[in-house]
Design an enzyme around this catalytic site. Sequence first.
Site, PDB file in Angstrom:
ATOM      1  CD  GLU A  57      31.457 -10.476  25.761  1.00  0.00           C
ATOM      2  OE1 GLU A  57      31.736 -11.401  26.536  1.00  0.00           O
ATOM      3  OE2 GLU A  57      31.523 -10.577  24.501  1.00  0.00           O
ATOM      4  CB  ALA A 168      11.655 -42.472  -0.852  1.00  0.00           C
ATOM      5  CG  ASP A 206      16.967 -37.038  -3.807  1.00  0.00           C
ATOM      6  OD1 ASP A 206      16.296 -37.678  -4.624  1.00  0.00           O
ATOM      7  OD2 ASP A 206      16.905 -37.207  -2.575  1.00  0.00           O
TER       8      ASP A 206
END
Length: 327
Positions: A57, A168, A206
């Site tokens: 606002e 996987a 990973d």
Amino acid sequence: MIASARSDADWMRAAIALAGRGRALSSPNPAVGCILVNDGRVIGRGWTDRGGRPHAEAMTLDAAGDAARGATAYVTLEPCAHQSARGPACADLLIAAGVARVVIAVQDPDPRTNGNGIARLRAAGIAVDTGIAQAEARASLAGFLTRQTLGRPFVTLKLATSLDGQIALADGTSRWITGDEARAHAHLERAHHDAILVGGGTLRTDAPRLDVRIPGLEHRSPRRVLLSRMGDAPPDWTAIRSPHDIGSLDGVDWLMVEGGAEVAAAFLAADMVDRLLLYRAPVLIGQGRGALGDIGLTDLTRAHGRWQLQDTRLLGNDRMESYQRVR
């Protein structure tokens, strides 16, 4: 031919679109959108800025200046009614600007404002309408609303699988099941989350960066969280021991869970997933690593009616599906 006038719902949907610009940047405040309209013309627009200030606002009124007098403000969340050291209450700003009408999508559940902003505006003689495009606005504010009502972030569980539900090969190889377009979409999703969570297995296997690798959006990379029974994590990561601990993640209203199978199962078993984001590649793996471990399901009838499809689209050769938890 004269175009038909836009409805309140049209203007509110435009404000909702603006709110998306602040998502995952506006913490600790919700991402709100605001549009100021006078005689069918937009004279100001805004969204909650980085770090939560200025509010939508305030940005909108600053853009409109004196033209705000007599205008209609469309706001996705009830204007705040409490004073803060960081800025004035938005309800007071709207009153001081002389707007004639305020249209609100969602009432603010924060007890400091809940209904008080609306009451203050009406007491000042401003017409107030509520509940306009409420469902869409609630979706855009889901992180904030979940934090306010359940005391935890809104959780999206992201899975990238083969057609037969594998994430996987049997040896753990998972790069890459999906194609470039699907991975780019997943990075865009990351940019809309405050934090991203994986488990220890994913971290060790990973060494994921968990960042946003879209040019121009790198600064929107989320915080990294590790689900660890030991409660330890690498530098610049945050560790939690259980899915039930996500409420302790300060400043996190939007949490993405990315892996792996045990982590996904743990969040599902705890009923802590609000949205499923599924990417499916047109490949078959066979005997590999499944997307989920045990989620505690013992009665097949309990599996039905829990998820509602919200969106589906093709991304290159892959299909994306988004499901909302039915509660």
